[in-house]
Design an enzyme around this catalytic site. Sequence first.
Site, PDB file in Angstrom:
ATOM      1  NE  ARG A 107      -2.261  -2.564  -1.003  1.00 24.30           N
ATOM      2  CZ  ARG A 107      -2.143  -2.222  -2.285  1.00 24.30           C
ATOM      3  NH1 ARG A 107      -1.616  -3.071  -3.157  1.00 24.30           N
ATOM      4  NH2 ARG A 107      -2.539  -1.033  -2.707  1.00 24.30           N
ATOM      5  CG  HIS A 134      -7.101   1.457  -2.612  1.00 22.26           C
ATOM      6  ND1 HIS A 134      -6.138   1.867  -1.714  1.00 22.26           N
ATOM      7  CD2 HIS A 134      -6.435   1.217  -3.783  1.00 22.26           C
ATOM      8  CE1 HIS A 134      -4.957   1.865  -2.310  1.00 22.26           C
ATOM      9  NE2 HIS A 134      -5.108   1.486  -3.558  1.00 22.26           N
ATOM     10  CD  GLN A 137      -5.663   4.716  -6.780  1.00 20.99           C
ATOM     11  OE1 GLN A 137      -4.747   3.954  -6.533  1.00 20.99           O
ATOM     12  NE2 GLN A 137      -5.558   5.690  -7.669  1.00 20.99           N
ATOM     13  CG  ASP A 225      -9.592  -1.661  -9.940  1.00 17.35           C
ATOM     14  OD1 ASP A 225      -8.460  -1.878 -10.431  1.00 17.35           O
ATOM     15  OD2 ASP A 225      -9.871  -1.920  -8.755  1.00 17.35           O
ATOM     16  CB  CYS A 266      -6.531   2.505  -8.902  1.00 16.50           C
ATOM     17  SG  CYS A 266      -6.938   0.750  -9.038  1.00 16.50           S
ATOM     18  NE  ARG A 294      -2.388   5.803  -4.016  1.00 17.56           N
ATOM     19  CZ  ARG A 294      -2.245   4.484  -3.897  1.00 17.56           C
ATOM     20  NH1 ARG A 294      -2.276   3.723  -4.974  1.00 17.56           N
ATOM     21  NH2 ARG A 294      -2.107   3.919  -2.708  1.00 17.56           N
TER      22      ARG A 294
HETATM   23  N1   CP Z   1      -3.246   1.472  -7.134  1.00 14.70           N
HETATM   24  C1   CP Z   1      -2.554   0.766  -6.250  1.00 14.70           C
HETATM   25  O1   CP Z   1      -2.844   0.757  -5.048  1.00 14.70           O
HETATM   26  O2   CP Z   1      -1.479   0.103  -6.762  1.00 14.70           O
HETATM   27  P1   CP Z   1      -0.552  -0.947  -6.010  1.00 14.70           P
HETATM   28  O3   CP Z   1      -1.337  -2.204  -5.822  1.00 14.70           O
HETATM   29  O4   CP Z   1       0.615  -1.139  -6.947  1.00 14.70           O
HETATM   30  O5   CP Z   1      -0.128  -0.370  -4.685  1.00 14.70           O
HETATM   31  N1  NVA Z   2      -9.244  -3.736  -6.854  1.00 17.05           N
HETATM   32  C1  NVA Z   2      -7.825  -3.973  -6.891  1.00 17.05           C
HETATM   33  C2  NVA Z   2      -7.080  -2.704  -6.615  1.00 17.05           C
HETATM   34  C3  NVA Z   2      -5.586  -2.822  -6.699  1.00 17.05           C
HETATM   35  C4  NVA Z   2      -4.894  -1.542  -6.368  1.00 17.05           C
HETATM   36  C5  NVA Z   2      -7.461  -5.060  -5.907  1.00 17.05           C
HETATM   37  O1  NVA Z   2      -7.933  -5.031  -4.772  1.00 17.05           O
HETATM   38  O2  NVA Z   2      -6.705  -5.971  -6.288  1.00 17.05           O
END
Ligand code: CP
Ligand code: NVA
Length: 308
Positions: A107, A134, A137, A225, A266, A294
């Site tokens: 990530r 992502h 997700q 989101d 998400c 997930r």
């Molecule tokens: N939805 C998601 O990716 O959550 P986290 O940021 O907690 O991993």
């Molecule tokens: N759009 C959000 C998703 C978190 C899972 C971010 O990137 O912070």
Amino acid sequence: MTHFLDIHKTDPAALRSIIDNAAAMKRARNGRPRGMADDDTPLAGHMVALIFEKPSTRTRISFDVGVRQMGGETMVLSGKDMQLGHGETIADTARVLSRYVDLIMIRTFEEQTLLEMAEYSDVPVINGLTDRSHPCQIMADVLTYEEHRGPIAGKKVVWSGDGNNVCASFIHAAGQFGFDLTFTGPQTLDPEQVFVDAARARGVKVEIERDPARAVEGADLVVTDTWVSMHDPQSARERRHNQLRPYQVNAALMARAKPDALFMHCLPAHRDDEATSEVMDGPHSVIWDEAENRLHAQKAILRWCLGM
Ligand code: CP
Ligand code: NVA
């Protein structure tokens, strides 16, 4: 090398097999997602590195648990504790990690970091979120939709809010799984045109509708989101909130969708900003199944990457 970098970069037949395999693995656990190993442990003897340059609850824990259920081991690493965060190149990091671990999930911020990791790695790399997408997700979201309502192909999905990284993966998925997608949000926060064009080129209907009430008419699934993502500067918070407030998913908006429409997020959510608690905890919401999935979706992605 079988990387899982993005939904639009993965063959549709592979995506379908991942979803079907995830559903089968979920069924095999007989309604108990947590704890104990699966009967089938194909990752025995395998080590998976989980690298986080941004915070995470779901991605971190679901990957960690999923690998262990399949008999493998994990190392959860913070980017800033690695030399990666102190000037070692991504290419060199990828080459070194490939000598120790069997798979890398990362990530990160810039998509380029992910792409370089994949280019120089000798082991599969999975995208655990970048500023641009992502994919893990949305694999969980497709699984969740289909277990509640059957095939997602031909359905109408409405994204209300910021055209962010999660929205981008939904647009990629529209092209690959064949559902229609309507984006509703302010023009300044539109999804990337290149993603919209690519989905349209695959014959999928991707519409942009500024009026949220009109957008959700006939929706089978409504998704939103956070209004401020991890890569967005905090200085933009107030402006974003002002621009996005009309796109809040509340009971009045959900009432304009189909009566059996689902609601997804998400998570993490900012309750009563992008979605009201009434919707999140209401009859349309499948957010907890979505979070659970997930785990199942990523187990299937891991197996696919490792050819198991
Ligand atoms: N939805 C998601 O990716 O959550 P986290 O940021 O907690 O991993
Ligand atoms: N759009 C959000 C998703 C978190 C899972 C971010 O990137 O912070």
